[in-house]
Design an enzyme around this catalytic site. Structure first.
Site, short mmCIF file in Angstrom:
data_model
loop_
_atom_site.label_atom_id
_atom_site.label_comp_id
_atom_site.label_asym_id
_atom_site.label_seq_id
_atom_site.Cartn_x
_atom_site.Cartn_y
_atom_site.Cartn_z
N ASP A 47 -8.29 7.61 13.96
CA ASP A 47 -8.47 7.19 12.52
C ASP A 47 -9.04 5.78 12.28
O ASP A 47 -8.80 5.07 11.36
CB ASP A 47 -7.03 7.29 11.89
CG ASP A 47 -7.20 7.48 10.17
OD1 ASP A 47 -8.42 7.43 9.82
OD2 ASP A 47 -6.44 7.47 9.56
N GLY A 61 0.86 -1.13 -0.01
CA GLY A 61 0.14 0.14 -0.01
C GLY A 61 0.84 1.19 0.11
O GLY A 61 2.09 1.27 0.16
N GLY A 113 0.92 5.81 0.82
CA GLY A 113 0.46 6.97 1.40
C GLY A 113 1.42 8.22 1.11
O GLY A 113 2.48 8.10 0.47
#
Ligand code: ADP
Ligand code: MG
Length: 610
Positions: A454, A338, A340
């Protein structure tokens, strides 16, 4: 811990005797159709329904079938005791009358626990300890998260863990073992009879050994000839310690199988590696297990969280938990898991004294600013203080060509993505189990006074279909001992759709605002990765909520789960439940549905027991 499916019924008394039941009914007035439910002492998991008719008592035993349904002999099966009572309140179907008036427990009267309730609890502990080598908190977490699945496992394999079980030995060898050492009356052992899969009980009485065959009927229940039937051998043994049921004497001390005592637990070699299991091919997955573990693993059982390395990696605390990881111990894969704005997360392997561990590595971009680096250090500091099976663990930091945060691998990826691409193979029951785990992780954070800030389905990662972990502590804060909220000075890039009103209006973050986010996460999960507040902008959501609106229930979402969501979305944080309460709700629903099986229809009239 009560997992009794009748536990919450107001007319359920638990393990009271027939006489006590009749006493209660008398006190309540002896009107026709007055009834109560109690635990059956003979069949485990069964109940007795006691009814008044014409000033007389009628007792009907409610048996728990092997497929998990409940029925009165000759009657229709029902998926739970509550459903059964509801049915008989409308249709007598062979009973003396319909159930008309519940004989309610007085508020100060607790459900009386049965002999087997505490026993079951001990068995559960012993089993988890033996099978997965777990202790302390890890054991508690395993039991809370998987109690229904564990009970099913225990029912079929628990005798193998008992000191009195000697496996496949001959009658003569059984005698030899009983005669060795002291020979008190009642000393006993259980052995396999032959290839037929049946068991024998050998016991000492008056310095002589007696052998009994343990019968097993067509439905798989065990008993002594003409005796009470039980679902499992160990329950039969426990019963025979109290009642001789045809034996020369009640069972006494166990003739201990010295080969089994101190038997090495099936771990850690028994743990399944390759935890990427979307649907692990059974053969490949099983090959990682030792023969002992294979034998005790029913062929079709789902992977439990405890089967994975990531449940409790600290068998050797010095081995794994170090803050600074040397670069040469780390192999970094090209594969990106992933990304970010901080950089990306890569797959990797960490070398340790006891072998290699699959890891996920958050790699900071090399052109990073000081600020981003500090952020990552703060994230690492938070994660370093946490240790819970349902929270992604940090294994350490590695400061080399880049700053790298090394974490446990949760290879099945973010919950929202997993669910949207596996809609057909993931059941609602499965989702309930996963969200219960998330609530356990959040309860742990709440206890330790951390706010996540979050929590969202994208930040719940799956180890496999049955095992979830909370991740992404990039926004998390540790609260001071005297504070119960964190006040953000400026609003940042915030996930507004997951935020409680007080976060947006006053920048106040607490475990209660995490509860709100948990509600949104549940909504995402039960809608199989749907996007919350679909067409609305983050800023429009606030008005929508202020007007008293909330998201609709996802299609097919169980009612009780939608009502938990709505509790999480109570506007005022003071009235909103905390994670202690939320976890309790998730647990009781998770347990209640894991117990039930689909009823199959059979017709016939019920008969009272004599
Ligand atoms: P961000 O702060 O950018 O959201 P995350 O910590 O959520 O960073 O990580 C981003 C992505 O990297 C996740 O959505 C997930 O796909 C992957 N990832 C992060 N941590 C892990 C992990 N421990 N195991 C597997 N994948 C991970
Ligand atoms: Mg994230």
């Amino acid at each position: 811990m009560s997992t009794d499916p009748a536990g919450e019924l107001p007319f359920y008394y638990g393990s009271i005797s027939r006489t006590d039941a009749e006493q209660q009914l008398k006190l309540a007035g002896m009107v026709d159709g007055l009834f109560l439910l109690r635990q059956c002492l003979r069949s485990l998991g069964g109940y007795v329904l006691s009814i008044v008719w014409n000033l007389e008592f009628h007792h009907y035993s409610v048996e728990k079938q092997l497929n998990g349904t409940y029925c009165i002999a000759g009657g229709k099966p029902h998926c739970g005791p509550a459903e059964l009572c509801e049915f008989y309140s409308k249709d007598p179907d062979g009973l003396v009358c319909t159930l008309r008036k519940p004989c309610l427990r007085s508020p100060d009267m607790l459900v009386k626990p049965g002999v087997f309730d505490s026993l079951r609890e001990n068995m559960l502990r012993e089993y988890v300890k033996q099978t997965w080598n777990l202790e302390g908190d890890a054991m508690e977490q395993a039991i809370i998260s998987q109690a229904p699945q564990l009970e099913k496992l225990i029912a079929t394999t628990a005798h193998e863990k008992m000191p009195w079980y000697h496996g496949k030995i001959s009658r003569q060898e059984g005698e030899r073992r009983l005669y060795s050492g002291v020979q008190p009356d009642g000393k006993f052992l259980v052995r396999d009879r032959d290839e037929s899969g049946t068991f024998a009980l050998s016991m000492m009485y008056g310095k002589t050994v007696y052998h009994y065959q343990i019968l097993q009927d067509k439905s798989g229940k065990f008993s002594m000839p003409e005796g009470t039937k039980f679902d499992t051998i160990w329950q039969l043994v426990e019963y025979l310690k109290m009642k001789n049921d045809g034996l020369v004497v009640v069972l006494g001390e166990a003739c201990v199988n010295s080969k089994a005592a101190g038997k090495t637990p099936n771990l850690p070699s028994a743990r399944r590696h390759g935890t990427n299991g979307y649907t692990p091919p059974p053969k490949a997955a099983a090959s990682a297990l030792s023969p002992a573990a294979m034998a005790s693993l029913p062929p079709d059982r789902d992977l439990l969280p405890m089967d994975c390395d990531g449940f409790n990696p600290y068998h050797n605390p010095n081995d794994v938990k170090r803050f600074n990881i040397k670069r040469n111990l780390l192999l970094i894969d090209e594969l990106e898991l992933g990304s970010g704005n901080f950089g990306c997360v890569r797959k990797g392997v960490l070398k340790t004294d006891s072998g290699q561990i699959d890891v996920a590595i958050k790699v900071l971009k090399s052109d990073n600013e000081k600020l981003v680096k500090e952020e990552m250090m703060r994230e690492a500091e938070i994660m370093h203080q946490l240790d819970n099976p349902f929270i992604v663990r940090m294994l350490g930091l590695c400061n080399a060509e880049n700053l790298m945060l090394v974490m446990e691998m949760a290879s099945a990826g973010p919950l929202n993505k997993f669910l949207s691409s596996n809609k057909d193979s993931v059941t609602m029951e499965n989702i309930v189990g996963l969200m219960h785990q998330v609530s356990m992780g959040m309860k742990y954070l709440e206890d330790k006074n951390f706010v996540h800030r979050d929590l969202a389905a994208r930040n719940v990662l799956l180890v496999n279909k049955q095992f979830a972990k909370i991740s992404d502590f990039g926004l998390s804060k540790a609260l001071g001992a005297d504070d119960n909220y964190y006040k953000a000075r400026t609003a940042g890039k915030w996930p507004l759709k997951w935020y409680a009103p007080e976060c947006i209006k006053f920048h106040k973050f607490s475990s209660k605002s995490d509860v709100w986010s948990f509600g949104v996460t549940m909504w995402e999960a039960f809608s199989y990765g749907g996007k919350p507040y679909k067409k609305m902008k983050g800023t429009e959501v606030m008005n929508f909520l202020m007007d008293g609106h909330r998201m609709d229930s996802p299609a097919g979402c169980p009612e009780r789960m939608y009502s938990v969501m709505n509790e999480c979305w109570i506007y005022s944080h003071e009235e909103r439940p905390d994670f202690m309460k939320v976890e309790e709700s998730m647990r009781s629903y998770h347990y209640s549905i894991s117990k039930k099986a689909k009823p199959e229809a059979t017709a016939g009239a019920a008969e009272p027991i004599k």
